[in-house]
Design an enzyme around this catalytic site. Structure first.
Site, short mmCIF file in Angstrom:
data_model
loop_
_atom_site.label_atom_id
_atom_site.label_comp_id
_atom_site.label_asym_id
_atom_site.label_seq_id
_atom_site.Cartn_x
_atom_site.Cartn_y
_atom_site.Cartn_z
N TYR A 160 20.21 -5.75 -12.64
CA TYR A 160 21.49 -5.04 -12.83
C TYR A 160 21.34 -3.96 -13.92
O TYR A 160 22.07 -2.97 -13.93
CB TYR A 160 22.59 -6.04 -13.16
CG TYR A 160 23.98 -5.53 -12.86
CD1 TYR A 160 24.33 -5.11 -11.58
CD2 TYR A 160 24.95 -5.46 -13.86
CE1 TYR A 160 25.60 -4.64 -11.31
CE2 TYR A 160 26.23 -5.00 -13.59
CZ TYR A 160 26.55 -4.59 -12.31
OH TYR A 160 27.81 -4.12 -12.05
N LYS A 167 28.77 -1.65 -17.71
CA LYS A 167 29.91 -2.59 -17.62
C LYS A 167 30.30 -3.12 -18.99
O LYS A 167 31.48 -3.36 -19.26
CB LYS A 167 29.58 -3.76 -16.68
CG LYS A 167 29.49 -3.38 -15.20
CD LYS A 167 30.75 -2.73 -14.67
CE LYS A 167 30.72 -2.54 -13.16
NZ LYS A 167 31.80 -1.64 -12.70
P1 NAD Z 1 31.95 0.57 -3.20
O1 NAD Z 1 30.66 1.30 -2.99
O2 NAD Z 1 32.71 0.19 -1.99
O3 NAD Z 1 32.91 1.37 -4.17
C1 NAD Z 1 32.42 2.19 -5.21
C2 NAD Z 1 33.25 3.46 -5.15
O4 NAD Z 1 32.86 4.33 -6.20
C3 NAD Z 1 33.03 4.23 -3.82
O5 NAD Z 1 34.27 4.49 -3.23
C4 NAD Z 1 32.39 5.53 -4.29
O6 NAD Z 1 32.73 6.65 -3.50
C5 NAD Z 1 33.01 5.64 -5.69
N1 NAD Z 1 32.33 6.65 -6.51
C6 NAD Z 1 31.00 6.73 -6.82
N2 NAD Z 1 30.79 7.85 -7.54
C7 NAD Z 1 32.00 8.48 -7.68
C8 NAD Z 1 32.41 9.68 -8.29
N3 NAD Z 1 31.57 10.50 -8.94
N4 NAD Z 1 33.73 9.99 -8.24
C9 NAD Z 1 34.62 9.20 -7.60
N5 NAD Z 1 34.27 8.05 -6.98
C10 NAD Z 1 32.97 7.70 -7.02
O7 NAD Z 1 31.54 -0.73 -4.04
P2 NAD Z 1 32.43 -1.85 -4.75
O8 NAD Z 1 31.51 -2.99 -4.90
O9 NAD Z 1 33.71 -2.01 -4.05
O10 NAD Z 1 32.66 -1.24 -6.20
C11 NAD Z 1 33.94 -1.08 -6.76
C12 NAD Z 1 33.93 -1.55 -8.20
O11 NAD Z 1 33.76 -2.97 -8.24
C13 NAD Z 1 32.81 -0.97 -9.05
O12 NAD Z 1 33.27 -0.75 -10.37
C14 NAD Z 1 31.79 -2.10 -9.05
O13 NAD Z 1 30.89 -2.04 -10.12
C15 NAD Z 1 32.74 -3.26 -9.16
N6 NAD Z 1 32.17 -4.58 -8.87
C16 NAD Z 1 31.50 -4.79 -7.70
C17 NAD Z 1 30.98 -6.04 -7.44
C18 NAD Z 1 30.22 -6.33 -6.18
O14 NAD Z 1 29.47 -7.31 -6.11
N7 NAD Z 1 30.40 -5.54 -5.13
C19 NAD Z 1 31.12 -7.07 -8.38
C20 NAD Z 1 31.81 -6.82 -9.54
C21 NAD Z 1 32.33 -5.57 -9.79
#
Ligand code: NAD
Length: 259
Positions: A160, A167
């Site tokens: 990670y 984060k």
């Molecule tokens: P995802 O890829 O579906 O969503 C990430 C989003 O970030 C996408 O819509 C992407 O277009 C957007 N993004 C990236 N660069 C950007 C920019 N310059 N401007 C605007 N938007 C931008 O993935 P996700 O897993 O749904 O991620 C959403 C959040 O949840 C993130 O903060 C991620 O770190 C967090 N998260 C994810 C997990 C997991 O296991 N999937 C776990 C904990 C936290």
């Protein structure tokens, strides 16, 4: 429907497709009768949001769907100007955005490049601070800001790397912002979500191994679902959590107590 956020205007930033955590939250908020406004990164994401809304039997033209690349100051300015003009005051904003180059999400953390470090911080952490700055002007007095974090910001999770450090900065920002905004009644929190196989998660090296270890060690013995996240986001967005701010709420089937 609980009626907790009925008629409330809520901006959701970061829906890419049906697996996105942002969509899990937006979907629940729409079902709760909220007026959800979307911001998207690129045209592919916009089309995807429109398709998801159509799939729910809704007309995308009835929704505010606006571009905001969070690396672009101008996009932020335009987004919040349009929101103020066309939608008025918001109950809340959900920031569900993160990005890192794939190369940084494997191998040794000490090999992180300076550009890769700064990029992950800019998109995944600083953009929440910037969102808060712009949102301040359009949030209701008891408004709510929410971000998405992950356990890798607290403890070392293999591969990670730079995203864990982003984060950690995001979670610290939640606390500093909660302190800044407390005097105007705005609450700032984050959900620390268990791993979900989204597009972003697939970029993390050996994600499947992380998921396997998760089920073995999480007290609930299962993965987190978008429904779990929608439920907890509803709690944080609504007045049910009126006394909660600066909180990092683990929605992770209990993994953090054993992990
Ligand atoms: P995802 O890829 O579906 O969503 C990430 C989003 O970030 C996408 O819509 C992407 O277009 C957007 N993004 C990236 N660069 C950007 C920019 N310059 N401007 C605007 N938007 C931008 O993935 P996700 O897993 O749904 O991620 C959403 C959040 O949840 C993130 O903060 C991620 O770190 C967090 N998260 C994810 C997990 C997991 O296991 N999937 C776990 C904990 C936290």
């Amino acid at each position: 429907m609980t009626g907790l956020i009925k008629g409330k205007k809520i901006l959701v930033m970061g829906v890419a497709n049906k697996w996105s955590i942002g969509w899990g939250i937006a979907d629940r908020f729409i079902d709760e009768g909220a007026e959800v406004i979307f911001s998207y990164f690129d045209e592919r994401n916009r089309k995807s949001i429109e398709k998801l809304l159509s799939g729910k039997g809704l007309n995308p033209e009835d929704f505010g769907i606006y571009k905001c690349d969070v690396a672009e100051k101008e996009d932020f300015e335009n987004l919040f100007e349009i929101i103020a003009k066309d939608h008025g005051k918001l109950k809340g904003v959900v920031h569900s955005i993160a990005y890192s180059n794939k190369d940084e999400l494997r191998g040794k953390y000490y090999d992180t490049s300076k550009d890769g470090y700064l990029l992950a911080q800019e998109i995944s952490s600083f953009s929440f601070v910037e969102t808060a700055k712009y949102a301040k002007e359009v949030l209701e007095e008891n408004g709510t800001l929410m971000a998405l974090s992950y356990y890798g910001g607290e403890k070392v999770i293999k591969n990670y790397n730079v995203m864990g450090v982003a984060k950690a900065a995001l979670e610290a920002s939640v606390k500093y912002l909660a302190n800044d905004f407390g005097e105007v009644g705005i609450r700032v929190n984050a959900i620390s979500a268990g791993p979900i196989k989204t597009m972003s998660a697939k970029g993390v090296g050996q994600f499947d191994l992380i998921a396997k270890g998760f089920i073995e060690r999480a007290p609930l013995k299962r993965m987190v679902t978008l429904e779990d996240l929608g439920n907890s986001a509803l709690y944080l967005m609504s007045d049910l959590s009126s006394g909660v701010t600066g909180e990092i709420l683990h929605v992770d089937c209990g993994f953090n107590i054993t992990g």
